[in-house]
Structures are given as C-alpha cells and as structure tokens.
Write a protein that holds these residues in place. Sequence first.
Motif: not given
Lengths: 467, 467
Positions: A176, A179, A199-201, A204-205, A208, B330, B333-335
């Motif tokens: 993340e 990215y 991917s769901k991630k 979302r990125i 955001e 939110s 979702f982030y590590s």
Amino acid sequence: MIRYDFSKRNGQPLYEYLYDCLKKDILSGHLPSGTKLPSKREFARENHISVKTVMNAYEQLLVEGYLYSEEKRGYFVAEVEIMPEYRSELAEYPAVYEGETWFADFTVNNTAYEKFPFTQWRKIMREVLSEYDVELVQRAHFQGIKELRVAIAEYLYRTRKMLVSPECIIIGAGIEYLYNRLMKILPPDAIYAVENPGSKKIPRIYEEFGVRWTYIQMDENGINMESLREKGADVVQVSPEHSYPLGTVMTVARRQELLEWCSEKMERYIVEDDYDCEFRYNSRMIPTLYSMDSNHRVIYMNTFSKTLAPSLRISYMILPEKLMRRYLDSATFYSNTASTCEQYALAKFIERKYFERHVSRLKKHYSAQRNLLIQIIREAKHLPVKEISGVDCGTHLLVWLDTNLGDIELKWMAKQRGIHIECLSEFCEEMEPMYQHVMILNYSELNETALREAIRRLEEIFCFLEM
Amino acid sequence: MIRYDFSKRNGQPLYEYLYDCLKKDILSGHLPSGTKLPSKREFARENHISVKTVMNAYEQLLVEGYLYSEEKRGYFVAEVEIMPEYRSELAEYPAVYEGETWFADFTVNNTAYEKFPFTQWRKIMREVLSEYDVELVQRAHFQGIKELRVAIAEYLYRTRKMLVSPECIIIGAGIEYLYNRLMKILPPDAIYAVENPGSKKIPRIYEEFGVRWTYIQMDENGINMESLREKGADVVQVSPEHSYPLGTVMTVARRQELLEWCSEKMERYIVEDDYDCEFRYNSRMIPTLYSMDSNHRVIYMNTFSKTLAPSLRISYMILPEKLMRRYLDSATFYSNTASTCEQYALAKFIERKYFERHVSRLKKHYSAQRNLLIQIIREAKHLPVKEISGVDCGTHLLVWLDTNLGDIELKWMAKQRGIHIECLSEFCEEMEPMYQHVMILNYSELNETALREAIRRLEEIFCFLEM
C-alpha cells in the motif's frame, strides 16, 4: 503572603512542587491575572526554601506564559483561561476497535506461521545485531539498503530470469505504501484500471488517492483487451501469474498484446503485482511482463509478507529507468520506511539461499494442504459442489456451488457457524450471475482439524436447507 | 523431427532444458506458429528421454500460451511475437542517484549515532527474539502492538503529564506516513496551515496530497491568531514546544487562544508535532496542546527517529476519540507499517526506563555541544555575528549575521568549502528582509573537530570578503 505545605510533595523536587502549586492556583483563579507575586527572596524566606528553588519555579512559569515579568517591578500572573484538571490516572476506556473472532477464517491470506524458519531467522538477526554497528542506527538509503536490493536482484535473476538493476528497486513497508509513492509519479489525470473480478484492495487505494479508475473484464486468457481500450485506461494493475481471486494465468500472447497496448501511447503503464508467484504447483513460473517489456512501461511489485511473514513489513517495487529518474525528484525527501535491521537480515537470508529453500518447503506444505482441502470438499456429500477451480497457484481456491442460496445468505449462515468466507461476487464490479455462488477459500493459515470442521459446518448449511 | 543436444544442459532438469529449447525456437521463429509438434511418445523416443519429461515441457509451454492443443490432434505452436533475448548477466548500470558529500552538513537533523545505547538495545532485541515466537511473524494490530502503545501512554504520563489511552495511539513507519493516514480522515476541502517560517517538509506533504494550504505568520508568542483567522485555515500544524526553525515557544495564553479558535467551528483541528520536546535545556517542558484540549481537536505526533535512531522507523500519532472512530473505518484495511520485532523491543526499552535515561544522556550531550558551538562561534572573530538564537531547545541554533552577502551567495560559498548550510529565508513564504542573513546550524551529528573546522571555514568566507 502565599504559603505552601512542602511536606506534601512526596519526593517531588521542590521547584517542581512549587511550580505545580502556583500553576494550580493560577488556573483555578486563586491567583487572578495581574496579581503581583512576592519577590523571590521574600517568597523563599516565608516558605523556608531557597531563592534558587523559587527562581526555577518562576522561570518555568514565565517560559510557559503563566507569568510575565516587568523590569524592576517583578513577576505578575498572566491572563490565562481555566484549564480542566489532569485526571489522576490513565483513562481505562475500552478498546475502540474489536475484531470478530472466528472458528475458521477463510478470508485471511496470511502465511502458515508454524512454517516460519525461526531458527535461521533468529540466528541471522543475532548476527546482524553483532556485526553491524552504526549502520543499524543511521538513516538508511531512501530506496532501502543496497545489500538487500542486490540480493533481491540476484534472487529474481536466479528464480524468475529477470534482469533488474538494484538501482531501480525501491524497498518499502508494504505494498500500500509503495502504491502511494508510485501514484505520485504517474500522470495525475491518468485513468487507472483493475481486473474484474479482482482485488478489493486496489480499488480502495485508488479511491483513497482520489484518482479516476475503472474495472476491466477478465476472460480466460487474462485481462480483456477490448474492454481495456474501450474504457480508455492509462495505468492497468494486473497479476498475470495468478489473478486474484479467479486464479487466471495470462497467456504469453495476451501479455504481448498488453505490452503492445502500452507502447501505443505515451504514459501508459502496467503495474505487475507478482504476489503468490512463488506458489505455483503444477508448472514452472511464467516470465514476467517486466522481463518481456522493452519500452520501460512495467512496474513490478512483490512482497515478503506472503512468503516469509506478514509482520515483516518489507515489500519492493521495480521501476523502469525513466520512472526511476522521476521518482528521485521527490524520493530523497522521504525516508525509507522499512526496518534497517530487518533489511540487513533479509539480505543475508536471501544471499544464503535460505529464502529459496523456505519457499520450496512452504510450497510443498501448501500443495499438501490444497490436496487435503480438495479431498475434504469432495467428500462433503451435502456440499453441492459443481467445480473447484484456481488450484494451480497461490493459497486459495474457488468452490463453485450448485445452489439457489444467495451469496449474502450463504455468508450469513456461515458466519452463524463461526466460519468467515468471501464470495466471488464481492470482487466484481456488478452482481454478475456467472460469478454467483462461488466461495473463495484461503487455506494458508488453517490446519487439517480446522479445515475438516470448517467444511463440515459449511456442509451443515446445505443439510439444513435440504430438510 | 526436432532434436536437441541434452548433453549441453549443465545439470538443468531435463524438462526444463527441453522447455527452454522449444521456447527459444518458438520465439526465434524456428518453429513458426501453427507448427504441429511431434507426439510426446515420438519426441521422447527420438531424443532418448522419457515421455514424462516431454509431457512436463509441453504442459508448461501450454500454460504459458506458447502452445495450444487440439483434442485428438496434438500440440501446435501458438501465435507469439518475438521477444528480446535475456542478457546473460545483471546489468551493471551506475547508481541513478548519487548524494553529495560534505565535510560538515549542518542541515541534517539526525541523532548523535555514537550515543546510541547499543548494548541495551542489542540485549533487548536478543531477548525479544528468544521470548517471542509466533507473535513475531503474525500480522500486528493495525494500530501497532498493544505493549508499545501502553508503554508510550505511560511514558507520556510520566514525562509529559499527558493522559492518553493506548487505544488512541497509532504507530507507523515515520511521520510522513502518519500524515498521509491522517489527511485521509480530515475533511477533503479543509484548508491546511503551516507556520511561517516553518518546516519545509509539511508544505511538501500538503502539495503531494493535493490539499489547499497556506502559511501563517509567526510572532514572538507562537503562531499569529489574526493571520490564522484571516487566511481561513481549518487544520493548523504547529510545534508549540519548539517551532522549527525559529525555536519559538508558544505561550500558554496563545495555546488557549488556539484551542478557542478550534472550538469556534466544527472540523477545525490542530496537529501538534512535538518533535524535539525531549531536548529542552533551560526549563521543564510545557504542557502539550493535546493535554489542554477538552474538545477533541488536537492530534499529537512524535517520533523515535530523533531520540533513538533515524533507522528506527517508529513514529506515533494520538487521535482524539472522535477521529479515532473515523480512522477505524478505513484503518483495518491497512496493515501496520512498523517492524513488529522492533516494536516489542522498543516497548521493553521504554518500560525499563532505558529510554528516559537515554534521552537524559543525549540531552546532556547536546547541551554540551550547543555550549561548545556557541563558544566557537563567539570566538570566530571574522564571523559578523549579530545574535545567536533558538538555543533553549532541540539540536539546532540560528546565527543572525550582520552582512550584505545574500543568502544564496553565502550558501554557495559555504558549499565551495564543503559546508552545507540552510538559511532561515528558505523556510519562509516570501523573501522577507527580517529573515535574511540567518544561518541555521544543526549540530547533533557533528563532533568538536568537525564543528571547529566548519566554523573556521565559514569564517574564511568573511575574511575573504574583507580582503
């Protein structure tokens, strides 16, 4: 005259106690603004303390603005508003966030913790701690330490036949984060694209980050080229080795088409997320888009979170040289985010081929787990299985069901039984009928007992429905 | 019939060698698309290898799209474009980025590396490696490990009298990262504000994030309230304990005014960056805005990069409860981005009061260095010093010069002598005459010899001008 009881100070330094007393009286209004304080000498005498103590307390209150001084006239209480009092102990309020607990969580894509090479890792960490000195505390190179970048480049050459310069590798604390750094150097008006299902991630990125983005349909050879052209995308995110969640392998022909698409226009890019590529069970890995690209348009990404440990916040991206130069304009300003000590350890771990051996052990383990899970599913007579797919790579598989039960109800009924699953339909742009009734089961963290019981409970849902 | 020389394979597995040979011939055009390959049995017999070997190679080429198969007819070469060949060794191209080297760099705000408590830190890291097991590899709590958050909360209570719940602390790999996370939960149309003169980093973060922002004038009590209201700011970034680079301490009255300003309107916030607060030499630390705030509008930030080591990517922010709830939507979702192992180590390091002792040793060291630097500057007869300011806190000071030499020339002439300096004018919105001719000297990384020689070289510039 102001007098305080210094016997109550409980070992606190005198000046600090005096400071606290005065501050309390100022804040409570006992000493209103404009009040002239006694001279230091006078105050000291009256309270049987030293002038130095009074001076220290006054000076502190002066710096903080509780007092002001006028030359030759002395110290005065400043205008301050009344502050709430400190509570006397740490507030013990309950956890703001409480995660759910599951008997079996098929949505978590972590690693098999018990397979982590603790002995080797501890040994190497201890070595790093002994061998290195000031290197461990100095600010690391903003791209990550050179040793690790060289080790990664050599590893990619050995295992993926990729020819990468260590100078184009950027280490960061998680995909993340990388990215985020990447999107800063891509054109701000670019349209980003993500696989559908995908991917769901990533969406979302994109959200955001506030960029325009779109879904691109998948077909059996990978991302659909017509859909890509139609949507006017500029930057496309793909996992050609193993798309998530479908598990599609992008054919060489499609890869070439995709690279061709890139070269048609300036500022078109491919982000190749090569996650899970290490866990291909039935055949060798396929050359990466990065290797096939001769136009400097592919950004390669991978992580050690999946192969080593999720706690190890070390991921990397490889930029084509052109983008690397652009990155440098902003990057020296950002510090590298990954732990220096762990970077040195990982470099050694890769150099000594421990990493390759670990991956190959993990692969064997996952392969056995996958076979076991397939067998358990096949044996579950009440589970209306039509097909099991996506089994050749990675640590999840898809179970296509022959049922009228909607995905939301299925998930809810699984949840009642302590089982957390996701369905393929959640990874799609729209509720497409062809992608309904498909469970996605990530099995990397679950042992045999958990797998058996979890599938039994899923089976129970359908027994219950049949009744 | 296709025949390959298997004696050339140099220990490579047979199927892999065969795969390489076929792929090479397909890509070079020796086997044009549409060519029917011999049956597995036939091929095996002709090349004296097993059918299994041929099957493995064919399968791999099939998965990768180099071949396609037709039922009952066999395998055919697919349509693929010609790929550039792999070069045979890692490209050795030169470093893309090369930093400059300086005799003395007064712009770097790092730590005194030699003061790092290596013995204690190594001991604790070894302990963590031995004591913890699966905790070291599992995905950490997205806010950072609980032990560290508790240790930080207790530390802040002991040393800053701050009452903080560990549940509102978020650990992250660096202040820039935390800013990025924070800005995602603040209103997107907010106008951000930064002190003028102020940090160069904050405007850069604002720019990268693409938010509207403005400079706010500083006066002797801190950020100027009229300027703040006039510019219509919503979120203001301040370091009330010690503004950078001026070193202004915000008075209690001004702090209260600032909190008052916040409470006048919904969605106004203060970001309190408490960097360097540990290094106050002449008086005790001042209560933070966070402690004084009763309206949940202050976000507190600090880092261990400055107090322990820049390589330790552990910073934290404390959110008011309202924002914490927004963050949770939110954040799961982030590590977490900080190293788990180092988080455990740091928790122990703080719990055992090693951290406080280390800070107090560092403070003593920096205080001595500061006195030394002031003395060296005073002794430099040719340096036209008007005033030395900002000496009460932190690890830098300001030297106000009485000269006609412009800041750009001064920097250039210093550079010619291997000395890297920044001038106050670089930290301002506009070139204001009052902020001209002021050097900022960060001294934390330089020893006595370096300091003496560096000041001698700066002095030389003015000797040279006098001639």
